[in-house]
Design a protein around this motif. Structure first.
Motif, PDB file in Angstrom:
ATOM      1  N   ALA A 101       0.835  -1.208   0.000  1.00 26.96           N
ATOM      2  CA  ALA A 101       0.000   0.000   0.000  1.00 26.96           C
ATOM      3  C   ALA A 101       0.866   1.253   0.000  1.00 26.96           C
ATOM      4  N   LYS A 102       1.947   1.228   0.740  1.00 24.03           N
ATOM      5  CA  LYS A 102       2.859   2.371   0.781  1.00 24.03           C
ATOM      6  C   LYS A 102       3.438   2.649  -0.599  1.00 24.03           C
ATOM      7  N   ALA A 103       3.575   1.608  -1.403  1.00 22.41           N
ATOM      8  CA  ALA A 103       4.117   1.755  -2.759  1.00 22.41           C
ATOM      9  C   ALA A 103       3.022   2.026  -3.781  1.00 22.41           C
ATOM     10  N   GLY A 104       1.782   2.163  -3.306  1.00 22.84           N
ATOM     11  CA  GLY A 104       0.681   2.458  -4.214  1.00 22.84           C
ATOM     12  C   GLY A 104       0.035   1.230  -4.836  1.00 22.84           C
ATOM     13  N   ALA A 105       0.334   0.046  -4.308  1.00 19.72           N
ATOM     14  CA  ALA A 105      -0.253  -1.197  -4.827  1.00 19.72           C
ATOM     15  C   ALA A 105      -1.331  -1.686  -3.864  1.00 19.72           C
ATOM     16  N   LYS A 106      -2.155  -2.616  -4.307  1.00 20.94           N
ATOM     17  CA  LYS A 106      -3.204  -3.152  -3.454  1.00 20.94           C
ATOM     18  C   LYS A 106      -3.063  -4.653  -3.294  1.00 20.94           C
ATOM     19  N   VAL A 107      -3.619  -5.161  -2.182  1.00 18.15           N
ATOM     20  CA  VAL A 107      -3.520  -6.579  -1.846  1.00 18.15           C
ATOM     21  C   VAL A 107      -4.872  -7.076  -1.373  1.00 18.15           C
ATOM     22  N   GLU A 108      -5.226  -8.285  -1.778  1.00 15.14           N
ATOM     23  CA  GLU A 108      -6.407  -8.980  -1.265  1.00 15.14           C
ATOM     24  C   GLU A 108      -5.955 -10.322  -0.699  1.00 15.14           C
ATOM     25  N   VAL A 109      -6.593 -10.738   0.381  1.00 16.82           N
ATOM     26  CA  VAL A 109      -6.269 -12.017   0.992  1.00 16.82           C
ATOM     27  C   VAL A 109      -7.113 -13.115   0.356  1.00 16.82           C
ATOM     28  N   LEU A 110      -6.472 -14.204  -0.027  1.00 10.58           N
ATOM     29  CA  LEU A 110      -7.168 -15.363  -0.579  1.00 10.58           C
ATOM     30  C   LEU A 110      -6.920 -16.556   0.337  1.00 10.58           C
ATOM     31  N   ALA A 111      -7.975 -17.055   0.966  1.00  6.26           N
ATOM     32  CA  ALA A 111      -7.863 -18.216   1.849  1.00  6.26           C
ATOM     33  C   ALA A 111      -7.856 -19.497   1.023  1.00  6.26           C
ATOM     34  N   VAL A 112      -6.921 -20.404   1.337  1.00  2.00           N
ATOM     35  CA  VAL A 112      -6.874 -21.710   0.689  1.00  2.00           C
ATOM     36  C   VAL A 112      -6.827 -22.784   1.768  1.00  2.00           C
ATOM     37  N   ASN A 113      -6.965 -24.028   1.342  1.00  6.58           N
ATOM     38  CA  ASN A 113      -7.074 -25.149   2.274  1.00  6.58           C
ATOM     39  C   ASN A 113      -5.724 -25.836   2.444  1.00  6.58           C
ATOM     40  N   LEU A 114      -5.163 -25.718   3.632  1.00 11.67           N
ATOM     41  CA  LEU A 114      -3.864 -26.316   3.927  1.00 11.67           C
ATOM     42  C   LEU A 114      -3.839 -27.806   3.611  1.00 11.67           C
ATOM     43  N   ALA A 115      -4.931 -28.504   3.899  1.00  9.34           N
ATOM     44  CA  ALA A 115      -4.959 -29.963   3.785  1.00  9.34           C
ATOM     45  C   ALA A 115      -5.348 -30.463   2.401  1.00  9.34           C
ATOM     46  N   ASN A 116      -5.694 -29.551   1.484  1.00 11.91           N
ATOM     47  CA  ASN A 116      -6.167 -29.976   0.170  1.00 11.91           C
ATOM     48  C   ASN A 116      -5.507 -29.139  -0.925  1.00 11.91           C
ATOM     49  N   PRO A 117      -4.320 -29.537  -1.410  1.00  9.18           N
ATOM     50  CA  PRO A 117      -3.607 -28.746  -2.409  1.00  9.18           C
ATOM     51  C   PRO A 117      -4.355 -28.617  -3.730  1.00  9.18           C
ATOM     52  N   THR A 118      -5.137 -29.647  -4.095  1.00 14.33           N
ATOM     53  CA  THR A 118      -5.900 -29.562  -5.342  1.00 14.33           C
ATOM     54  C   THR A 118      -6.963 -28.482  -5.253  1.00 14.33           C
ATOM     55  N   GLU A 119      -7.682 -28.463  -4.146  1.00 13.86           N
ATOM     56  CA  GLU A 119      -8.681 -27.418  -3.935  1.00 13.86           C
ATOM     57  C   GLU A 119      -8.024 -26.042  -3.874  1.00 13.86           C
ATOM     58  N   SER A 120      -6.847 -25.964  -3.244  1.00 19.29           N
ATOM     59  CA  SER A 120      -6.129 -24.688  -3.165  1.00 19.29           C
ATOM     60  C   SER A 120      -5.781 -24.179  -4.560  1.00 19.29           C
ATOM     61  N   GLN A 121      -5.274 -25.076  -5.398  1.00 17.72           N
ATOM     62  CA  GLN A 121      -4.952 -24.686  -6.768  1.00 17.72           C
ATOM     63  C   GLN A 121      -6.191 -24.174  -7.500  1.00 17.72           C
ATOM     64  N   GLN A 122      -7.313 -24.855  -7.316  1.00 14.37           N
ATOM     65  CA  GLN A 122      -8.556 -24.445  -7.978  1.00 14.37           C
ATOM     66  C   GLN A 122      -9.014 -23.067  -7.506  1.00 14.37           C
ATOM     67  N   ARG A 123      -8.855 -22.801  -6.211  1.00 18.48           N
ATOM     68  CA  ARG A 123      -9.246 -21.487  -5.691  1.00 18.48           C
ATOM     69  C   ARG A 123      -8.369 -20.381  -6.274  1.00 18.48           C
ATOM     70  N   ILE A 124      -7.079 -20.664  -6.391  1.00 22.48           N
ATOM     71  CA  ILE A 124      -6.167 -19.670  -6.945  1.00 22.48           C
ATOM     72  C   ILE A 124      -6.489 -19.428  -8.424  1.00 22.48           C
ATOM     73  N   GLU A 125      -6.738 -20.500  -9.161  1.00 19.69           N
ATOM     74  CA  GLU A 125      -7.099 -20.352 -10.573  1.00 19.69           C
ATOM     75  C   GLU A 125      -8.375 -19.530 -10.728  1.00 19.69           C
ATOM     76  N   ALA A 126      -9.360 -19.813  -9.887  1.00 17.30           N
ATOM     77  CA  ALA A 126     -10.629 -19.080  -9.959  1.00 17.30           C
ATOM     78  C   ALA A 126     -10.421 -17.599  -9.670  1.00 17.30           C
ATOM     79  N   ALA A 127      -9.581 -17.307  -8.682  1.00 20.24           N
ATOM     80  CA  ALA A 127      -9.323 -15.909  -8.341  1.00 20.24           C
ATOM     81  C   ALA A 127      -8.604 -15.185  -9.469  1.00 20.24           C
ATOM     82  N   LEU A 128      -7.666 -15.856 -10.117  1.00 19.49           N
ATOM     83  CA  LEU A 128      -6.932 -15.237 -11.217  1.00 19.49           C
ATOM     84  C   LEU A 128      -7.834 -15.005 -12.426  1.00 19.49           C
ATOM     85  N   ARG A 129      -8.785 -15.898 -12.647  1.00 20.31           N
ATOM     86  CA  ARG A 129      -9.734 -15.691 -13.749  1.00 20.31           C
ATOM     87  C   ARG A 129     -10.668 -14.529 -13.445  1.00 20.31           C
ATOM     88  N   ALA A 130     -11.107 -14.443 -12.176  1.00 16.96           N
ATOM     89  CA  ALA A 130     -12.054 -13.397 -11.786  1.00 16.96           C
ATOM     90  C   ALA A 130     -11.397 -12.024 -11.690  1.00 16.96           C
TER      91      ALA A 130
END
Length: 331
Positions: free
Chosen positions: A193-222
């Motif tokens: 933020a100090k550098a003028g950029a923005k950040v959003e938190v994306l929660a993923v599932n520690l125990a399920n890497p496949t689901e985590s990958q899917q959540r990240i892909e969905a966020a990048l598409r959206a």
């Protein structure tokens, strides 16, 4: 490098002191040194929120095991089966009831774990915290915290990512509610933020890497304007790498992470990851065993509230050397 040299000097000093100290202490907290160099009757318990099977915590446990071997003491490593603060509190309570000579704990949730930790201290058991809990350790009466200050580590990561030109990043959190990880995201967000950029938190599932990958892909598409990902550990970094590969965005979205793993090191060497923030978790396992041994045999303490093991940065420039050490299980 300066911090590394200071830590190496500290380890050398501690080991030197131990060569002249005894280990005749038993479960009494007031035990005094004697001429006996046998420390095999000392028993310490290490309880963390991370399982020894996890790539990060396996290195912590390796440090614990080596510390026990070098000090000639008995050490038990315990953790709940999943990120479960109720179960972790029960493990601490059981350890206190067994009257160990010292206790090592991580503190990802001070509200949940403080009552159990305070029971240990009230029982006269010396406690050292590691990894998470630097902000509450002194208030709880803990001897010293061994680790990095997570907010400052996040700040450093945010400054590096912002300097690479990232304007919109996702902070990938695999354990939302873990105070240490939340602090990492906060520091990262503030620096961006100090550098003028923005950040959003994306929660993923520690125990399920496949689901985590899917959540990240969905966020990048959206959010097609996202041009940076900050993972808070290898369990978030590996799914992030796979998501970028699946979407063919490896050259459009810059990725960095906290902590090391074979996947992370390979990605840094290959140029598909900017950097990893290294807190040297081997030291977080090793040093508390040395410190507790010295406390029980020679009443030695550390003057600092936090004994910092990080943050350091692994980049393409030093990844080869660190990889060689990681193959030995110590980085």
């Amino acid at each position: 490098m300066k911090r590394f040299c200071r830590v190496v000097a500290l380890v050398a000093t501690l080991l030197f002191i131990l060569t002249g100290c005894s280990g005749g202490a038993n479960s009494s907290q007031n035990a005094a040194p004697s001429g006996n160099t046998d420390r095999s009757n000392l028993r310490f318990v290490v309880i963390t929120h991370g399982q020894a099977s996890d790539p990060f915590w396996s290195v912590v446990k390796k440090g614990v095991d080596q510390g026990a071997k070098d000090m000639g003491v008995k050490v038990e490593y315990q953790a709940p089966g999943t990120f479960d603060m109720v179960a972790m509190a029960h493990l601490i309570d059981a350890a206190v009831a067994s009257k160990p000579d010292g206790l090592v704990v991580s503190i990802p949730d001070a509200n949940a774990l403080s009552p159990s930790i305070q029971k240990a201290i009230a029982a006269g058991i010396p406690v050292i915290s590691i990894n998470s809990g630097s902000d509450v350790a002194k208030k709880l009466g803990i001897l010293v915290h061994v680790g990095q200050t997570e907010y400052e580590a996040g700040l450093g990561g945010g400054e590096r990512m912002a300097s690479s030109g990232v304007k919109h990043a996702l902070c990938i959190n695999q354990e939302v509610g873990n105070a240490g990880l939340d602090a990492r995201c906060k520091g990262f967000t503030d620096a961006m933020a100090k550098a003028g950029a923005k950040v959003e938190v994306l929660a993923v599932n520690l125990a399920n890497p496949t689901e985590s990958q899917q959540r990240i892909e969905a966020a990048l598409r959206a959010k097609p304007d996202v041009d940076g990902l900050m993972a808070l550990g290898p369990t978030g970094a590996t799914p992030a790498l796979k998501a970028l590969q699946a979407l063919n965005k490896g050259d459009k979205v810059k990725l960095a992470t906290f902590d090391l793993s074979p996947d992370v090191l390979q990605a840094i060497k290959g140029g598909t990851m900017l950097f990893a923030i290294d807190q040297q978790q081997y030291l977080q396992g090793y040093l508390p065993i040395v410190l507790l041994t010295l406390y029980r045999t020679n009443l030695n303490t550390i003057a600092n509230d936090v004994l910092m093991t990080g943050p350091g940065f692994v980049t393409k420039d030093n990844a080869d050397k660190v990889t060689q050490l990681a193959q030995q299980g110590t980085r």
